[in-house]
Design an enzyme around this catalytic site. Structure first.
Site, PDB file in Angstrom:
ATOM      1  N   SER A   1       9.514  -9.686  -2.307  1.00 14.64           N
ATOM      2  CA  SER A   1       8.365  -8.993  -1.729  1.00 14.64           C
ATOM      3  C   SER A   1       7.098  -9.044  -2.568  1.00 14.64           C
ATOM      4  O   SER A   1       5.994  -8.936  -2.021  1.00 14.64           O
ATOM      5  CB  SER A   1       8.726  -7.522  -1.474  1.00 14.64           C
TER       6      SER A   1
ATOM      7  N   PHE B   1       6.967  -0.228  -6.729  1.00 16.52           N
ATOM      8  CA  PHE B   1       5.718  -0.960  -6.503  1.00 16.52           C
ATOM      9  C   PHE B   1       5.914  -2.455  -6.273  1.00 16.52           C
ATOM     10  O   PHE B   1       4.954  -3.226  -6.359  1.00 16.52           O
ATOM     11  CB  PHE B   1       4.803  -0.770  -7.724  1.00 16.52           C
ATOM     12  N   TYR B   2       7.115  -2.904  -5.937  1.00 19.54           N
ATOM     13  CA  TYR B   2       7.378  -4.326  -5.741  1.00 19.54           C
ATOM     14  C   TYR B   2       6.987  -4.774  -4.329  1.00 19.54           C
ATOM     15  O   TYR B   2       7.798  -5.370  -3.612  1.00 19.54           O
ATOM     16  CB  TYR B   2       8.859  -4.636  -5.959  1.00 19.54           C
ATOM     17  N   GLY B   3       5.769  -4.501  -3.948  1.00 17.41           N
ATOM     18  CA  GLY B   3       5.319  -4.933  -2.636  1.00 17.41           C
ATOM     19  C   GLY B   3       3.834  -5.174  -2.620  1.00 17.41           C
ATOM     20  O   GLY B   3       3.118  -4.820  -3.569  1.00 17.41           O
TER      21      GLY B   3
END
Length: 339
Positions: A28, A63-65
């Protein structure tokens, strides 16, 4: 079937996991996030290689997007919604501490609580957080206060175990004195094996804490898949990393070629050789490569069963000593990364 296993540390010391973990960031936090179908196939395939009683570490973050969003955790939630029987076969590590208002790190008690709640909301109850980690050490908050906050949240049932990320050896020791730490996540690869890395590994071995070594392939540098900057999407995070800048990359590709040659002699892929090398650094050192495709994840997992001979370790050391990596892990100066 995966053969190599290990145990975690601290309050998770009875949990058996595969010797190689599965990082989910590349599903992502990329120019074009992958489809659920592709992500689910990759996650499921890895878990399916494990014998009964062994868990697969899945590594995600708040916050991996796109836009530092919870997109990655939402993928995880939908996976376990479709495959609820896999929840108990995995150990979900989640990094947090991001403050959307400040667009940065904030390990204050209020923000850590908010961060955990944001992550839990994204997961929608489909999978519990097994281990929560502040993504970085906030120097505005003492590590003792950070761990006390995490311990309180753990006691409330928000998550099961406490982890740390990108922390110096002295920080690990101070944190562990407040509450047992289950896992410490740091970057470990043949080209990211600094003196502080060695100290963290030694300290964690002394304290019986597991280590997840992220980017064991040098952010893909050591896979043999890159020949020039033209191979890197300008929107890819690697386009901004010091080691992938034109002059540095030309220098560093010599290392990648040497590792590729050693892997060919070994009868494995360069990725598997690097993963095996990281795994050899300690009984509880767990390589944490990222992958968004089934075939890549399965290739990585085999790396945990690659055993390097003393001669092969010496050859790897010779490669790195005669041609040291050029550029820092992120920028040209990484001295501020160790919290």
């Amino acid at each position: 079937m995966v053969n190599a296993t290990t145990k975690l540390g601290g309050t998770a010391s009875d949990i058996v996991v595969a010797k190689v973990a599965h990082g989910l960031m590349s599903m992502s936090w990329v120019p074009k996030p992958v489809s659920d179908e592709q992500a689910f196939e990759a996650i499921k395939a890895g878990i399916d290689t494990l014998p009964a009683g062994v868990k697969m570490i899945l590594n995600s973050a708040q916050f991996y997007g796109p836009g530092m969003s919870t997109h990655n955790l939402e993928i995880v939630s939908r996976f376990f919604e479709k495959y609820p029987e896999y929840a108990e076969r995995t150990f979900l590590m989640v990094k947090g501490g991001h403050n959307p208002d400040k667009l940065g790190l904030d390990n204050s008690a209020a923000n850590l609580r908010r961060s955990v709640d944001i992550c839990l909301a994204a997961l929608r109850g489909k999978k519990a957080i097994d281990c929560f980690q502040p993504a970085r050490i906030d120097k505005a908050v003492t590590i003792e206060d950070t761990v006390r906050t995490l311990a309180a949240l753990k006691d409330e049932g928000k998550f099961a175990h406490i982890g740390l990320s990108e922390c110096a050896a002295a920080t690990v020791r101070r944190a562990h004195a407040v509450h047992p730490i289950a896992v410490v996540e740091i970057e470990v690869s043949p080209t990211s094996y600094e003196e502080e890395t060695k100290k963290v590994i030694a300290t964690c071995a002394e304290l019986d804490i597991a280590i997840t070594g992220y980017s064991p392939l040098g952010h893909g540098l050591l896979t043999g898949n890159y020949n020039s900057t033209a191979d890197i999407d300008p929107k890819d995070v690697r386009a901004h990393l010091s080691r992938f800048q034109e002059e540095n990359l030309r220098h560093n590709l010599v290392i990648a070629e040497a590792i590729k040659s050693l892997a060919a002699k070994k009868g494995c892929t360069p990725a598997q050789l690097c993963i095996g090398w990281v795994a050899s650094l300690g009984d509880k050192v767990i390589p944490l490569p990222g992958s968004a495709r089934k075939e890549r994840n399965l290739e990585n997992l085999v790396g945990g069963d690659v055993i390097l001979t003393e001669e092969e370790k010496a050859e790897m050391a010779h490669i790195l000593a005669t041609h040291p990596v050029k550029g820092g892990r992120y920028g040209d100066d990484d001295s501020n990364l160790w919290g």
